[in-house]
Design a protein around this motif. Structure first.
Motif, PDB file in Angstrom:
ATOM      1  N   VAL A  51       0.837  -1.211   0.000  1.00  7.40           N
ATOM      2  CA  VAL A  51       0.000   0.000   0.000  1.00  7.40           C
ATOM      3  C   VAL A  51       0.865   1.250   0.000  1.00  7.40           C
ATOM      4  N   ASP A  52       1.913   1.261   0.839  1.00  2.00           N
ATOM      5  CA  ASP A  52       2.808   2.421   0.885  1.00  2.00           C
ATOM      6  C   ASP A  52       3.498   2.659  -0.453  1.00  2.00           C
TER       7      ASP A  52
ATOM      8  N   HIS B 265       0.087   3.386  -3.385  1.00  2.43           N
ATOM      9  CA  HIS B 265      -1.178   4.089  -3.201  1.00  2.43           C
ATOM     10  C   HIS B 265      -1.148   5.465  -3.879  1.00  2.43           C
ATOM     11  N   THR B 266       0.002   6.099  -3.981  1.00  2.00           N
ATOM     12  CA  THR B 266       0.095   7.405  -4.638  1.00  2.00           C
ATOM     13  C   THR B 266      -0.175   7.289  -6.138  1.00  2.00           C
ATOM     14  N   LYS B 267       0.408   6.271  -6.743  1.00  4.05           N
ATOM     15  CA  LYS B 267       0.234   6.102  -8.185  1.00  4.05           C
ATOM     16  C   LYS B 267      -1.206   5.728  -8.512  1.00  4.05           C
TER      17      LYS B 267
ATOM     18  N   PHE C 193      -3.793   6.475  -6.725  1.00  3.15           N
ATOM     19  CA  PHE C 193      -4.600   7.671  -6.502  1.00  3.15           C
ATOM     20  C   PHE C 193      -4.471   8.632  -7.683  1.00  3.15           C
ATOM     21  N   GLY C 194      -3.271   8.751  -8.250  1.00  4.49           N
ATOM     22  CA  GLY C 194      -3.077   9.618  -9.403  1.00  4.49           C
ATOM     23  C   GLY C 194      -3.898   9.178 -10.607  1.00  4.49           C
TER      24      GLY C 194
ATOM     25  N   TYR D 276      -7.501   9.902  -9.791  1.00  4.72           N
ATOM     26  CA  TYR D 276      -7.761  11.344  -9.822  1.00  4.72           C
ATOM     27  C   TYR D 276      -7.856  11.856 -11.248  1.00  4.72           C
TER      28      TYR D 276
ATOM     29  N   THR E  35      -9.958   4.676  -4.539  1.00  7.63           N
ATOM     30  CA  THR E  35      -8.613   4.120  -4.317  1.00  7.63           C
ATOM     31  C   THR E  35      -8.651   3.019  -3.266  1.00  7.63           C
TER      32      THR E  35
END
Lengths: 278, 218
Positions: free
Chosen positions: B44-45, B48-50, B52-53, B56, B68
């Motif tokens: 997840v760490d 999760h940013t990618k 979410f991108g 989004y 997400t």
């Protein structure tokens, strides 16, 4: 010179500057002569430039923690034994409820079919209707036959009716001579007959009862009681009896010989060969 | 929550680093398949940013966090059936789940109402509340304007007007830096189809961007 369709397919590579040199020169030559393709190349270059410089959106700070907690709950749930997972699941409860309802419906249906209801009869009552449909033979005198009163075996909530016809004489086979029938036991018929219809004959009645002499004053009067049908009964040798008019026939009451003697005032007029009730 | 700043895109990952990442993913995924919570937290760490991108860019800021989370739970549920089939396999698989979830979400929204995307004249949701979309200063070069917050919001608004498949290719290739071959595996189409779809997406994006710039007086 390259056609516009080919140039359209090479726009991305032209903008990314990944085309071979010869191919690039051909596209450039086409762009100098085609304003539409030139505009298309400018739009692609602008989009690439803006998109590559747009950057990546920043995720909220607590998003990772929320996802981890949700995942851990899922892992903990999955690590439980199957029976523990099933007991609390809505699907298990729904399946159990539907099974219970189905079993209850089946049980009620079975009980209803088998008649296990406490207020219902275990055995279906039977009604036996006995009717005598035998018509008088040639030996009997002409009489007016009325059906006997049916005798009912049971009267409780008849659900099934079986009609047993007793005393029905089967059709006789075609023979030269009909089989002789034993004479039916005598049967007393109580009826009131208008004295005027009865002709006096020298022959007397074969019974112990004899017609009383009507009073002279009543010779032309009609003696009958309501509900009693004065019928014209053949006296079998007693004499000729005129047929009563239909309006004088009210009711015929049949009695057995073993029945109590008629009350005073009732006159036994004749005997008929009625077969006895069974 | 609306992102307050846009970070610059990361440089493309070299092949050796990609292989190292794949090896790490292999151990983490196998541990997570066995029920290891720490392995799942590490995954997840890392992604999760990618994810979410992508969400989004394709679906907009509304419900991006919920979607997400739903994507990671779906991945966790389907993790038992996952099998490694080469390099960058887990990332490809996760991105495929993300793109499909976003496309399904867009279809679900379209069933409710017609998706036209936010009008360029509509108010823009920011951290300071709803604000009018500021007219970008196009007197500067476009690559400098891309750093401006107003243009970023304009980019997002224009992307929302594209079709779901165009959004997917732009979000993966232009915004996330995914290679063409991997993007083709994620979307599930041939490489030639991907390139033509990307070209049409960029042309549509550029056409609408240029029209907006001309309308605003550039």
């Amino acid at each position: 010179m390259l056609p516009c369709e080919d140039v359209r397919q090479l726009v991305e590579e032209y903008v990314a500057e990944t085309l071979p040199a010869a191919r690039r020169q051909e596209v450039s030559r086409h762009l100098r002569a085609c304003p539409g393709c030139q505009r298309m190349v400018e739009e692609a270059r602008l989009a690439r430039m803006v998109l590559h410089g747009a950057g990546q959106p920043k995720a909220p700070p607590g998003l990772a923690q929320v996802i981890k907690q949700a995942g851990l709950r899922r892992l903990r749930y999955r690590s439980r034994p199957l029976h523990e997972r099933a007991l609390g699941s809505p699907a298990f409860v729904a399946v159990c409820a539907s099974l219970v309802c189905g079993a209850a419906i089946c049980l009620l249906s079975i009980l209803r079919v088998s008649g296990a209801h406490p207020t219902w009869e275990t055995e279906l009552p039977r009604i036996t209707v006995v009717e005598q449909l035998e018509f008088p033979t040639r030996d009997t005198h002409r009489i007016l036959f009325l059906p006997a009163r049916p005798r009912l075996a049971t009267l409780r909530r008849p659900l099934k009716v079986s009609v047993e016809l007793a005393g029905v004489v089967p059709p006789r086979p075609a023979t030269a001579e009909p089989a002789p029938r034993p004479p039916a036991p005598a049967r007393l018929v109580r009826a009131h007959v208008a004295p005027s219809l009865v002709a006096r004959t020298p022959r007397t009645l074969p019974t112990a009862h004899a017609l009383p002499e009507p009073p002279l004053g009543l010779a032309h009067q009609r003696i009958s009681t309501p509900g009693i049908v004065p019928v014209s009964i053949s006296t079998g040798g007693l004499g000729q009896v005129n047929q009563p008019a239909p309006e004088e026939i009210e009711k015929l009451e049949l009695l057995d010989l073993a029945a109590p003697q008629p009350a005073a005032g009732d006159v036994a007029t004749s005997l008929t060969n009625y077969p006895a009730h069974r | 929550m609306v992102p307050t700043a846009f970070a610059k895109t990361e440089p493309p990952v070299p092949r050796a680093a990609a292989l190292a990442a794949t090896t790490d993913d292999m151990y983490l995924v196998r541990a997570a398949q066995a029920g290891n919570a720490e392995a799942f937290s590490a995954l997840v760490d890392k992604y999760h940013t990618k994810v979410f991108g992508i969400v989004y860019r394709m679906c907009g800021p509304m419900e991006a966090e919920d979607l997400t989370q739903e994507i990671f739970l779906r991945a966790l549920t389907a993790l038992r059936k996952f099998q490694f089939q080469g390099e960058s396999s887990y990332r490809t698989w996760l991105y495929r789940i993300s793109v499909n979830a976003c496309i399904n979400e867009l279809r679900r929204r379209k069933r409710r109402y017609q998706i036209e995307g936010p009008s360029l004249d509509e108010l823009v949701e920011t951290n300071g509340g709803l604000m009018e979309r500021a007219v970008p200063d196009f007197s500067r070069m476009p690559h400098e304007l891309a750093e401006r917050r107003e243009l970023q919001e304009l980019v997002q608004a224009i992307i929302q007007t594209l079709s779901p498949h165009h959004r997917a290719v732009i979000a993966l290739i232009d915004l996330e830096g995914v290679e063409y071959e991997e993007a083709a595996r994620i979307i599930g189409c041939p490489l030639g189809t991907l390139k033509s779809r990307l070209a049409r997406a960029r042309q549509a994006f550029g056409r609408r961007l240029k029209r907006t710039m001309e309308r605003n007086g550039m």
